[in-house]
Scaffold this active site. Structure first.
Site, mmCIF file in Angstrom:
data_model
loop_
_atom_site.group_PDB
_atom_site.id
_atom_site.type_symbol
_atom_site.label_atom_id
_atom_site.label_comp_id
_atom_site.label_asym_id
_atom_site.label_seq_id
_atom_site.Cartn_x
_atom_site.Cartn_y
_atom_site.Cartn_z
ATOM 1 N N ARG A 68 0.831 -1.141 -0.188
ATOM 2 C CA ARG A 68 0.013 -0.074 -0.089
ATOM 3 C C ARG A 68 0.932 1.247 -0.004
ATOM 4 O O ARG A 68 1.704 1.432 0.747
ATOM 5 C CB ARG A 68 -0.939 0.011 1.166
ATOM 6 N N GLU A 123 -2.990 7.579 -3.900
ATOM 7 C CA GLU A 123 -3.675 7.145 -5.224
ATOM 8 C C GLU A 123 -4.975 7.681 -5.687
ATOM 9 O O GLU A 123 -5.924 7.693 -4.809
ATOM 10 C CB GLU A 123 -3.805 5.494 -4.938
ATOM 11 N N HIS A 170 -1.346 0.031 -9.862
ATOM 12 C CA HIS A 170 -1.914 -0.702 -9.000
ATOM 13 C C HIS A 170 -2.396 -2.147 -9.646
ATOM 14 O O HIS A 170 -3.667 -2.127 -9.677
ATOM 15 C CB HIS A 170 -3.076 -0.104 -8.105
HETATM 16 C C1 DGY Z 1 -5.703 -6.099 -2.918
HETATM 17 O O1 DGY Z 1 -6.625 -7.016 -3.348
HETATM 18 O O2 DGY Z 1 -5.791 -5.725 -1.593
HETATM 19 C C2 DGY Z 1 -4.941 -5.664 -3.927
HETATM 20 O O3 DGY Z 1 -4.220 -4.461 -3.632
HETATM 21 C C3 DGY Z 1 -6.107 -5.393 -5.250
HETATM 22 O O4 DGY Z 1 -5.931 -6.299 -5.955
#
Ligand code: DGY
Length: 332
Positions: free
Chosen positions: A238, A267, A285
Site C-alpha cells: 500500500r 492514489e 496498482h
Molecule cells: C488487494 O486485493 O488488496 C490488491 O491490492 C488489489 O487487488
C-alpha cells in the site's frame, strides 16, 4: 435484496449471484462513482461490493441505511473500509484472501527485474529512436542473482516472492515480520531479522505488509538513510507504507538507487517528481491484475455475500471477527 457492485467485475462472480432470484444485481460500469453518486447508490443496499479506490467511510456506511448487512471487499486489503463503524453497526466486512498470492508475487518479481535491469528506461530509449549503435557502457545495472532480498511482511505474498527469488535467482532471503515463519525459514533458508538489519543489508527491499497505524510511513527518511546506496525499494503493498516525499528526496540525493511502485500514497495521484525520474518504475496498482486472480476475487467476494444474504451465516472470509455472530439470527 440488492447487491451494489461499484465497478464491473468478472462474469464468474455474477454467474453465482444470478442463481438467486431473490437477489437484484446492481453492478455499475464505467468510471468510479463520485462520492455523491456513491451516497445515492448505496442507499438501501443489502450488500456492498466495493473496489480498492472506493473510500467506504462512516458517512457511506451510515448513508446505506439499516438494510446493509455486508461489505464484501473485492480485494485482500480492506484499509479503504471503516472497520470500526462497520463493526459497531454489526455489518460484516469480508475480503478475498489467498486469491492473488502468485499474481502479486510475480508482479513484485517483474518490478525488481525491470528496475534493476532498466527495462522501462531502455524501452523508452528505443521508442525515441536513440538506439544508433551498440554501446558497451549504456544501461548498466546490477546482476540480481545471489543478491539479498529483504522482505517486509512475510505473509503469503511475501513468501511467494521469496520462493521465486530463491529458487529462480538463488537470492538470499531475509525478512522482517511480527510473526515467526519457521516453515519458510526451513524451505527457503530465510532469516528473520530486525527492520534495521534488513534495511542495512538488502540489495532489494520489497514491501508486503498490510497498511495499518503501525505500518503507515514505516519507511521514511531515517529508514532510507539506513539502506545501501546501490539498493532498490519495491512496493506492491500500500502506498502510505512509504513516506513518498522522503522517497523522492532519497532518490534525488542518491541515498538509494531506485524504486518500483505499484501503489502510491495518494492514489491515483502520482507525485510529479516521481514521474520525471528515470530510476523509478511505475505501474497503476496492477499487481493482482491476472485474469485468474480477478476471476477468483469475483467468486470470493460474491460467495461472501451469498453466505450472508442467502445462507444467513457469517461470510466465509470474515474480517471483523469480533462481530457478534449471534447477530446473524436476526437477519431477515
Ligand atoms: C488487494 O486485493 O488488496 C490488491 O491490492 C488489489 O487487488
Amino acid at each position: 435484496m440488492r447487491v451494489l457492485i461499484t465497478r464491473e467485475i468478472p462474469q464468474a462472480g455474477i454467474n453465482i449471484l444470478e442463481q438467486y432470484p431473490q437477489i437484484e444485481i446492481d453492478m455499475r460500469k464505467g468510471p468510479p462513482l463520485s462520492r455523491e453518486e456513491m451516497l445515492i447508490a448505496v442507499k438501501g443496499a443489502d450488500a456492498l461490493i466495493p473496489v480498492i479506490p472506493d473510500k467506504i467511510d462512516s458517512e457511506i456506511i451510515e448513508g446505506a441505511g439499516k438494510n446493509l448487512k455486508i461489505i464484501a471487499a473485492y480485494s485482500v486489503g480492506y484499509d479503504h473500509i471503516d472497520l470500526d463503524t462497520a463493526t459497531k453497526k454489526e455489518i460484516y466486512v469480508s475480503n478475498t484472501p489467498g486469491d492473488l498470492t502468485e499474481s502479486v508475487g510475480e508482479h513484485a518479481l517483474s518490478l525488481m527485474l525491470t528496475l534493476a535491469r532498466r527495462v522501462s528506461e531502455a524501452d523508452r530509449f528505443c521508442r525515441a529512436k536513440k538506439y544508433k549503435y551498440w554501446d558497451p557502457m549504456i544501461f548498466l545495472g546490477p546482476k540480481i542473482s545471489e543478491k539479498t532480498l529483504g522482505i517486509i511482511g512475510f505473509g503469503r505474498i511475501g513468501q511467494h516472492f521469496a520462493k521465486i527469488a530463491k529458487l529462480g535467482l538463488g537470492m538470499r532471503i531475509i525478512y522482517h515480520d511480527v510473526l515467526n515463519h519457521p516453515e519458510a525459514e526451513k524451505t527457503l533458508g530465510a532469516e528473520k531479522v530486525s527492520l534495521e538489519y534488513l534495511l542495512e543489508n538488502s540489495d532489494f527491499v520489497s514491501l508486503h505488509c498490510n497498511l495499518c497505524e503501525e505500518t503507515k510511513h514505516l519507511i521514511g527518511e531515517a529508514q532510507f538513510k539506513k539502506m545501501k546506496p546501490l539498493s532498490y525499494i519495491i512496493n506492491t503493498a500500500r502506498g502510505p507504507v512509504i513516506n513518498e516525499s522522503a522517497l523522492v528526496n532519497a532518490l534525488k540525493k542518491g541515498i538509494i538507487a531506485g524504486a518500483a511502485l505499484d501503489v502510491f500514497e495518494d492514489e491515483p495521484e502520482i507525485n510529479p517528481k516521481l514521474l520525471r525520474m528515470d530510476n523509478v518504475v511505475l505501474t497503476p496498482h496492477i499487481a493482482s491484475a491476472t485474469r485468474e486472480a480477478r476471476i477468483q476475487m469475483a467468486r470470493m467476494a460474491v460467495e461472501n455475500v451469498v453466505d450472508v444474504l442467502v445462507n444467513k451465516k457469517p461470510p466465509r472470509y470474515l474480517v471483523n471477527k469480533t462481530l457478534n455472530k449471534e447477530k446473524i439470527s436476526s437477519i431477515s
